[in-house]
Design a protein around this motif. Structure first.
Motif, PDB file in Angstrom:
ATOM      1  N   UNK A   4       0.839  -1.203   0.000  1.00 20.06           N
ATOM      2  CA  UNK A   4       0.000   0.000   0.000  1.00 20.06           C
ATOM      3  C   UNK A   4       0.872   1.251   0.000  1.00 20.06           C
ATOM      4  N   UNK A   7       2.535   1.675  -3.361  1.00 16.76           N
ATOM      5  CA  UNK A   7       1.561   2.176  -4.338  1.00 16.76           C
ATOM      6  C   UNK A   7       1.284   3.650  -4.121  1.00 16.76           C
ATOM      7  N   UNK A   8       1.193   4.019  -2.873  1.00 20.83           N
ATOM      8  CA  UNK A   8       0.923   5.417  -2.521  1.00 20.83           C
ATOM      9  C   UNK A   8       2.052   6.319  -3.012  1.00 20.83           C
ATOM     10  N   UNK A  11       2.267   6.355  -6.925  1.00 20.62           N
ATOM     11  CA  UNK A  11       1.193   7.150  -7.513  1.00 20.62           C
ATOM     12  C   UNK A  11       1.433   8.629  -7.297  1.00 20.62           C
ATOM     13  N   UNK A  12       1.884   8.966  -6.101  1.00 23.67           N
ATOM     14  CA  UNK A  12       2.132  10.373  -5.793  1.00 23.67           C
ATOM     15  C   UNK A  12       3.213  10.939  -6.693  1.00 23.67           C
ATOM     16  N   UNK A  13       4.271  10.169  -6.844  1.00 22.99           N
ATOM     17  CA  UNK A  13       5.393  10.678  -7.634  1.00 22.99           C
ATOM     18  C   UNK A  13       5.035  10.765  -9.108  1.00 22.99           C
ATOM     19  N   UNK A  15       2.139  11.040 -10.451  1.00 23.89           N
ATOM     20  CA  UNK A  15       1.095  12.017 -10.728  1.00 23.89           C
ATOM     21  C   UNK A  15       1.487  13.414 -10.274  1.00 23.89           C
ATOM     22  N   UNK A  16       2.699  13.529  -9.785  1.00 23.90           N
ATOM     23  CA  UNK A  16       3.101  14.821  -9.241  1.00 23.90           C
ATOM     24  C   UNK A  16       3.295  15.848 -10.339  1.00 23.90           C
ATOM     25  N   UNK A  17       3.240  17.073  -9.955  1.00 21.69           N
ATOM     26  CA  UNK A  17       3.495  18.163 -10.879  1.00 21.69           C
ATOM     27  C   UNK A  17       5.002  18.369 -10.979  1.00 21.69           C
ATOM     28  N   UNK A  18       5.476  18.659 -12.161  1.00 21.64           N
ATOM     29  CA  UNK A  18       6.883  18.978 -12.307  1.00 21.64           C
ATOM     30  C   UNK A  18       7.014  20.348 -12.949  1.00 21.64           C
ATOM     31  N   UNK A  19       8.091  21.003 -12.620  1.00 22.29           N
ATOM     32  CA  UNK A  19       8.330  22.310 -13.204  1.00 22.29           C
ATOM     33  C   UNK A  19       9.810  22.447 -13.504  1.00 22.29           C
ATOM     34  N   UNK A  20      10.127  23.386 -14.346  1.00 20.38           N
ATOM     35  CA  UNK A  20      11.512  23.589 -14.735  1.00 20.38           C
ATOM     36  C   UNK A  20      11.740  23.193 -16.175  1.00 20.38           C
ATOM     37  N   UNK A  21      12.923  23.521 -16.665  1.00 19.96           N
ATOM     38  CA  UNK A  21      13.255  23.276 -18.072  1.00 19.96           C
ATOM     39  C   UNK A  21      13.702  21.829 -18.264  1.00 19.96           C
ATOM     40  N   UNK A  22      13.154  21.199 -19.292  1.00 20.36           N
ATOM     41  CA  UNK A  22      13.535  19.826 -19.611  1.00 20.36           C
ATOM     42  C   UNK A  22      14.094  19.771 -21.027  1.00 20.36           C
TER      43      UNK A  22
END
Lengths: 141, 359
Positions: A4, A7-8, A11-13, A15-22
């Motif tokens: 569990x 999975x938690x 899923x969090x990682x 579905x997480x938001x990312x920012x910055x230059x890629x």
């Protein structure tokens, strides 16, 4: 319980938001051109592709703002640069107040130019010839 | 259930996780074989540039991978699979890096902010119905007006209470507003129903007290998850309805006086105070019948304070115990600190069926 938690976290990682230059967003990563620059000098504002970083200044393939037909290979002395902004780079990677870039700023600008390892004389000549020039222009109109 | 919890928690946490990324441009050494899986640009001695969007393998003597070779003027390009190292001036790779420290810091701040924000939001939106307590606030008796969540749903409610009058015939109830919300209670009233020792009084769906005879425990009472609820306090005994009492509500003759009294008892400037009120009611009826157990007390909502006036109902009576004596001579009870029921000064008596809350 461990499953569990795993999975938690997963899923969090994911579905997480990312920012910055890629890499996907950085145009010069997959384009042979160098990064685009916008440079303000005492003689006016220039914009164009960064071709090479020399000891004395910046070689750009430029057009003057408002004069889109002009395409000129210019050497912009660092001493003439008041402000500058380079495409998709953080503002700390810039040249301003006539001071030549140093350290990691210079290294980053070098790496995103079209010729990070410098132009051989023959290569510069070929570029000048292809552009109808005999030598690099300066910042004058 | 666990799956739902995991999904909900995941989405909640995901909303708080921020991953900081940055672009990393590095020169690649050709001295040792290496394989790069990210975009690479190779600069050749003749001024050409080879772009490898999917990376390249550097072998002992060549660059191997699918790339596009552009001449120095960028006017022509060809596809290449192999470029000899002897032609190469240098290589750069472009990679996306994750900034772990910044990601942790931002995510931690976002999570903390979300937790605090959620807690504040929960406090802000949490609501409760007016709750009646007895025995100095120790015993929860009933939660009132559960369906009256907006002025549109204003209505009467009657609940069976277990509180009994004390030796002096006084019933003391605490009515609390336990959340940050505004309650407008237009009217509170206790009802006492006489009944025999073997009878139980319960309100029907219309709020009418019903005396139930020969009560016997429920044979079964289970919750949705199968728990046995026969011992629960809220499971009413099963019995046979013996009779029903219908309180007769009507406009009293002293409406103006009662209205004035209500206005004095609940001054408008108390309307912003916390609602932790106490109703202490005493009536001739309860004094006269202190021995009748149990006392059933009803609390009515949405009733205009002018609509008072208990009427006996044959031998068995329904006594509406009012907070004030209709004659105004004897103070049999008082609203002490019942706030947010303020009646504005100068308010005119409305029609009998006016169900709008008083503000």
């Amino acid at each position: 319980m461990n499953r569990v938690l795993i999975a938690l976290v997963l899923t969090s990682v994911t579905a997480a938001c990312s920012y910055g230059l890629t890499v996907e967003k950085f145009r010069p990563a997959t384009d042979p051109h160098g990064a685009m620059a916008r440079i303000t000098t005492d003689g006016g504002e220039l914009r164009g592709e960064v071709i090479e970083l020399q000891d004395a200044g910046l070689v750009i393939f430029s057009s003057r703002i408002g004069q889109t037909d002009e395409r000129t290979l210019r050497l912009v002395p660092y001493a003439a640069v008041r402000t500058s902004k380079f495409e998709q780079l953080d503002s700390r990677y810039s040249i301003r107040d006539g001071i030549a870039p140093a350290g990691d700023v210079r290294e980053r600008l070098r790496l995103v130019s079209r010729f990070p390892h410098g132009m051989a004389a023959a290569v510069l000549a070929a570029l000048l010839k292809a552009n109808g020039q005999t030598q690099l222009a300066g910042i004058e109109p | 259930m666990k799956t739902i919890l995991v999904v909900l928690l995941s989405f909640s946490l995901a909303a708080c996780v921020f991953i900081s990324r940055r672009l990393d441009v590095q020169s690649i050494s050709t001295r040792a074989p290496v394989t790069v899986a990210s975009p690479v640009k190779a600069h050749l001695k003749d001024g050409s540039t080879v772009v490898y969007p999917w990376g390249v393998a550097v072998t002992a003597d060549a660059l191997v991978g699918e790339g596009a070779r552009h001449d120095s003027t960028l006017k022509n390009s060809t596809t290449v699979e192999r470029v000899e190292l002897s032609e190469v001036l240098g290589l750069e790779s472009y990679r996306t890096r994750t900034n772990g420290a910044e990601s942790f810091l931002v995510s931690s701040l976002a999570t903390a902010g979300a937790v605090v924000g959620t807690a504040l939001l929960a406090v802000a939106i949490f609501g409760s119905c007016p709750t009646v307590y007895s025995d100095d606030g120790e015993v929860e008796e009933a939660e009132l007006f559960s369906s009256s969540i907006a002025p549109l749903f204003e209505g009467r409610d009657i609940d069976r209470l277990h509180a009994k009058a004390d030796a002096r015939g006084i019933v003391t109830l605490d009515i609390r507003n336990e959340a940050m919300e505004t309650h407008y209670i237009n009217h509170l009233q206790l009802l006492a129903v006489e009944h025999g020792p073997g009878e139980v009084v319960v309100p029907d769906s219309h709020g009418t007290p019903i005396v139930v005879g020969t009560p016997r425990p429920a044979a079964t009472a289970t919750s949705r998850d199968g728990r046995d609820l026969r011992d629960a306090r809220r499971v009413s005994p099963v019995g046979t309805a013996v009779r029903r009492h219908r309180p007769k509500w009507q406009v009293g003759n002293n409406r103006a006086r009662q209205h004035e009294r209500a206005r004095r008892q609940v001054p408008p400037d108390e309307s912003r105070a916390a609602f932790r009120g106490r109703v202490q009611c005493r009536s001739r009826a309860s004094r006269a019948l202190p021995h009748v157990p149990p006392l059933i007390a009803g609390v009515l909502h949405g009733m205009d304070p002018r609509l008072m006036g208990p009427r006996s109902d044959g031998d068995r009576a329904v006594h509406a115990i009012r907070p004030s004596d209709p004659d105004g001579d004897e103070e049999v009870g008082q609203y002490a600190g019942i706030v947010r029921t303020a009646i504005p000064a100068g308010a005119r008596p409305g029609p009998v069926n006016d169900r709008r809350p008083r503000q």
